[in-house]
Every structure is written in C-alpha cells, then in structure tokens.
Design a protein around this motif. Structure first.
Motif, mmCIF file in Angstrom:
data_model
loop_
_atom_site.group_PDB
_atom_site.id
_atom_site.type_symbol
_atom_site.label_atom_id
_atom_site.label_comp_id
_atom_site.label_asym_id
_atom_site.label_seq_id
_atom_site.Cartn_x
_atom_site.Cartn_y
_atom_site.Cartn_z
ATOM 1 N N LEU A 97 -38.214 54.386 -2.084
ATOM 2 C CA LEU A 97 -38.520 55.546 -2.947
ATOM 3 C C LEU A 97 -37.338 56.541 -3.117
ATOM 4 C CD1 LEU A 97 -42.111 56.474 -1.595
ATOM 5 C CD2 LEU A 97 -41.470 55.384 -3.688
ATOM 6 N N ILE A 98 -36.113 55.891 -2.551
ATOM 7 C CA ILE A 98 -35.128 56.946 -2.608
ATOM 8 C C ILE A 98 -34.515 57.251 -3.865
ATOM 9 C CG2 ILE A 98 -32.652 57.142 -2.079
ATOM 10 C CD1 ILE A 98 -33.171 55.645 0.587
ATOM 11 N N PRO A 99 -34.574 56.295 -5.015
ATOM 12 C CA PRO A 99 -34.334 56.707 -6.359
ATOM 13 C C PRO A 99 -35.512 57.573 -6.834
ATOM 14 C CG PRO A 99 -33.958 54.357 -5.995
ATOM 15 C CD PRO A 99 -34.780 54.791 -4.740
ATOM 16 N N TYR A 100 -36.729 57.483 -6.538
ATOM 17 C CA TYR A 100 -37.408 58.046 -6.970
ATOM 18 C C TYR A 100 -37.862 59.533 -6.797
ATOM 19 C CZ TYR A 100 -42.515 59.494 -8.089
ATOM 20 O OH TYR A 100 -43.680 60.221 -8.295
ATOM 21 N N LEU A 101 -37.605 59.892 -5.264
ATOM 22 C CA LEU A 101 -37.885 60.916 -4.741
ATOM 23 C C LEU A 101 -36.652 62.058 -4.840
ATOM 24 C CD1 LEU A 101 -39.651 60.151 -1.511
ATOM 25 C CD2 LEU A 101 -40.689 61.407 -3.439
ATOM 26 N N GLY A 102 -35.299 61.041 -5.025
ATOM 27 C CA GLY A 102 -34.186 61.846 -5.149
ATOM 28 C C GLY A 102 -33.797 62.897 -4.001
ATOM 29 N N ASP A 103 -33.367 63.894 -4.309
ATOM 30 C CA ASP A 103 -32.994 65.194 -3.440
ATOM 31 C C ASP A 103 -34.264 65.320 -2.537
ATOM 32 O OD1 ASP A 103 -30.593 65.225 -4.504
ATOM 33 O OD2 ASP A 103 -31.000 66.977 -5.681
ATOM 34 N N ARG A 104 -35.581 65.068 -2.970
ATOM 35 C CA ARG A 104 -36.720 65.273 -1.541
ATOM 36 C C ARG A 104 -36.878 64.405 -0.741
ATOM 37 N NH1 ARG A 104 -41.593 65.206 -4.959
ATOM 38 N NH2 ARG A 104 -40.571 63.490 -6.354
ATOM 39 N N ASP A 112 -46.731 54.236 14.509
ATOM 40 C CA ASP A 112 -46.634 54.792 13.037
ATOM 41 C C ASP A 112 -47.603 55.717 12.717
ATOM 42 O OD1 ASP A 112 -47.601 53.245 10.295
ATOM 43 O OD2 ASP A 112 -45.272 53.636 10.613
ATOM 44 N N ASP A 113 -48.792 55.726 13.166
ATOM 45 C CA ASP A 113 -50.021 56.644 12.973
ATOM 46 C C ASP A 113 -49.873 57.955 13.117
ATOM 47 O OD1 ASP A 113 -50.242 56.125 15.555
ATOM 48 O OD2 ASP A 113 -52.188 56.358 15.576
ATOM 49 N N VAL A 114 -48.686 58.384 13.792
ATOM 50 C CA VAL A 114 -48.508 59.773 13.935
ATOM 51 C C VAL A 114 -47.783 60.392 12.884
ATOM 52 C CG1 VAL A 114 -48.868 59.643 16.490
ATOM 53 C CG2 VAL A 114 -46.667 59.559 15.663
ATOM 54 N N TYR A 115 -46.934 59.519 11.959
ATOM 55 C CA TYR A 115 -46.211 59.964 11.005
ATOM 56 C C TYR A 115 -46.981 59.734 9.667
ATOM 57 C CZ TYR A 115 -42.281 59.359 14.152
ATOM 58 O OH TYR A 115 -41.651 59.560 15.051
ATOM 59 N N GLU A 116 -46.964 60.994 8.991
ATOM 60 C CA GLU A 116 -47.689 60.936 7.366
ATOM 61 C C GLU A 116 -46.912 60.045 6.466
ATOM 62 O OE1 GLU A 116 -49.078 63.820 3.856
ATOM 63 O OE2 GLU A 116 -48.944 64.783 5.853
ATOM 64 N N GLU A 117 -47.209 59.332 5.765
ATOM 65 C CA GLU A 117 -46.418 58.727 4.690
ATOM 66 C C GLU A 117 -46.452 59.470 3.369
ATOM 67 O OE1 GLU A 117 -45.766 54.349 3.079
ATOM 68 O OE2 GLU A 117 -47.377 54.515 4.324
ATOM 69 N N ILE A 118 -45.381 59.683 2.994
ATOM 70 C CA ILE A 118 -44.918 60.243 1.889
ATOM 71 C C ILE A 118 -44.610 59.513 0.571
ATOM 72 C CG2 ILE A 118 -43.778 62.080 0.804
ATOM 73 C CD1 ILE A 118 -45.297 62.960 3.190
ATOM 74 N N GLU A 119 -45.232 59.447 -0.434
ATOM 75 C CA GLU A 119 -44.956 58.579 -1.295
ATOM 76 C C GLU A 119 -44.873 59.290 -2.837
ATOM 77 O OE1 GLU A 119 -48.937 56.640 -1.625
ATOM 78 O OE2 GLU A 119 -48.316 55.335 0.148
ATOM 79 N N ASP A 120 -45.018 60.708 -2.978
ATOM 80 C CA ASP A 120 -44.409 61.238 -4.038
ATOM 81 C C ASP A 120 -43.857 62.874 -3.913
ATOM 82 O OD1 ASP A 120 -46.748 62.662 -3.359
ATOM 83 O OD2 ASP A 120 -47.965 62.190 -5.226
#
Length: 63
Positions: free
Chosen positions: A25-32, A55-63
């Motif tokens: 997701l690095i190219p998609y999220l860029g500076d975010r 893993d379950d204590v970390y929220e997955e960021i997709e956008d």
C-alpha cells in the motif's frame, strides 16, 4: 510457498494508536503511510513481517 502479505506495524507516540499496513500500500497511501490515522502524527515503526500472534491489537489501515 507464500507466507502472505508483508505487514508493517506502528504505534503512535502522540495518541498511542497501534496500527498496521501492508507494504504493497506504500504507493497508494504515499505520504500517509506510517502516519497515525487518528491524529496525523508520524508513527514509530515497531516491526514487520507476515501476520504475527499479537496481530489483533493492531488496526489494519487500508486507505
């Protein structure tokens, strides 16, 4: 054999939010990428790899 997506795990030094994002997701999220989704503070990198036991204590960021 594939171990799945490579995730990068972060925690925010400002608000304490724990989150993860897939490396692809690095190219998609860029500076975010690696920035707290709650307060916008650059987060602290903790670890990376395939899905981990805590893993379950970390929220997955997709956008």
């Amino acid at each position: 054999m594939s171990w799945g997506v490579n995730l990068m795990y972060y925690h925010c030094p400002n608000c304490g939010k724990k989150f993860k994002s897939a490396e692809d997701l690095i190219p998609y999220l860029g500076d975010r990428f690696g920035v707290c989704p709650v307060c916008g503070t650059p987060a602290i990198f903790q670890k990376n790899g395939a899905r981990l036991p805590d893993d379950d204590v970390y929220e997955e960021i997709e956008d």
